[in-house]
Design an enzyme around this catalytic site. Sequence first.
Site, PDB file in Angstrom:
ATOM      1  N   GLN A 139       0.800  -1.218   0.000  1.00  0.00           N
ATOM      2  CA  GLN A 139       0.000   0.000   0.000  1.00  0.00           C
ATOM      3  C   GLN A 139       0.835   1.271   0.000  1.00  0.00           C
ATOM      4  O   GLN A 139       0.310   2.361  -0.242  1.00  0.00           O
ATOM      5  CB  GLN A 139      -0.950   0.013   1.202  1.00  0.00           C
ATOM      6  N   CYS A 145      -5.145   0.715   3.563  1.00  0.00           N
ATOM      7  CA  CYS A 145      -5.241  -0.716   3.838  1.00  0.00           C
ATOM      8  C   CYS A 145      -6.630  -1.258   3.557  1.00  0.00           C
ATOM      9  O   CYS A 145      -6.791  -2.395   3.109  1.00  0.00           O
ATOM     10  CB  CYS A 145      -4.837  -0.994   5.273  1.00  0.00           C
ATOM     11  N   HIS A 287      -6.532  -0.888  11.182  1.00  0.00           N
ATOM     12  CA  HIS A 287      -5.892  -1.555  10.050  1.00  0.00           C
ATOM     13  C   HIS A 287      -6.790  -2.673   9.526  1.00  0.00           C
ATOM     14  O   HIS A 287      -7.337  -3.459  10.306  1.00  0.00           O
ATOM     15  CB  HIS A 287      -4.541  -2.137  10.480  1.00  0.00           C
TER      16      HIS A 287
END
Length: 352
Positions: A139, A145, A287
């Site tokens: 990324q 993410c 995340h």
Amino acid sequence: MKSFVLFVGLLILASCNLHLNVKYREVLHGRVELDEELARQIYSEFESVYATKSESHFEIFHATLKEIQEHNLKRTSWTQGINDYSDLTFDQFFNLRLMAPQNCSATYNLKVSESFKQLGAPEAFEWNNFGVVTPVKNQGSCGSCWTFSTVGSLESHWNILGKGKNMTFAEQQLVDCAGAFNNFGCKGGLPSQAFEYIKSANGIESDKTYPYTAVDGTCVYRPQQAAAYVKYGAYNITQGDEKELAERLFVAGPISIAFQVIAGFKNYASGVYTVNNCGKTTQDINHAVLATGYGTENGKKFWNVKNSWGATWGDKGYFKIERDVNMCALSQCNSYPLIDRPTAQGLEEVIQ
């Protein structure tokens, strides 16, 4: 521009840092004393993601080596090691790669059909064994993410359903275009909301026609170029239910999951990650990743998870994290795409 240059650097960086974990294993596991001279020797062989090395980056790298050594001396269920980000502080890494905490959403309420409930799930299962999971991506310096988690799940389900073979889709389209669905580009978002965007947009392009840049951009999605679709939006795993998570992973395919990354995880190298000082609620999540399988290692249950920090991080881009204990809130905010009719994946019709 700086973030884009760093992203390019991350992509072209050779994986030569990985050999340091083998060469200096005795040091990293505390069996050899780590003094400044030895730290500088290791740093001289370390490839930084930055164009030039500096004294300040050495100091961070030295502190990371100490952190790795101290952790590994505890002999827990997981080990730490050197990777491409070992000269970044956790705060620097957080600002580059993690997103602000997101509020989970559940657009639809679906129920699993009784016949599929009876299937249960085996003790261990891994979708990588069937060649349907696409390669690990990177990324870069963008908190995107959520797009890699979304796209990784869609790519796997597309392969499982025989829609295509090893096709890869456009994370950048989600970064640029999915803002109306409560997503924030490089500042974060949620896979469940991204699946809803893809449904509303009537598709997502390939990353070949809409390449990734790791920066927020203007939406240039072309429906005529769509390479995949999500007809029914997202199925949201019942909050806190890791049994259902295992069942849906086994029956349907890899699942977008989210959890909280805290200091130390950046250095993950192997084993089953488990800590006792991370959050347990949706407000802690920062995340999003992709669960591809599950099992047991040395008596500890785990989820096998595909990350989006490149194949040189962790275990070839993957990590294991403890299962059935809501580790770092991983059971709170999980979903996968309903590409075709819900009943085709063992679900009853959508309940509005």
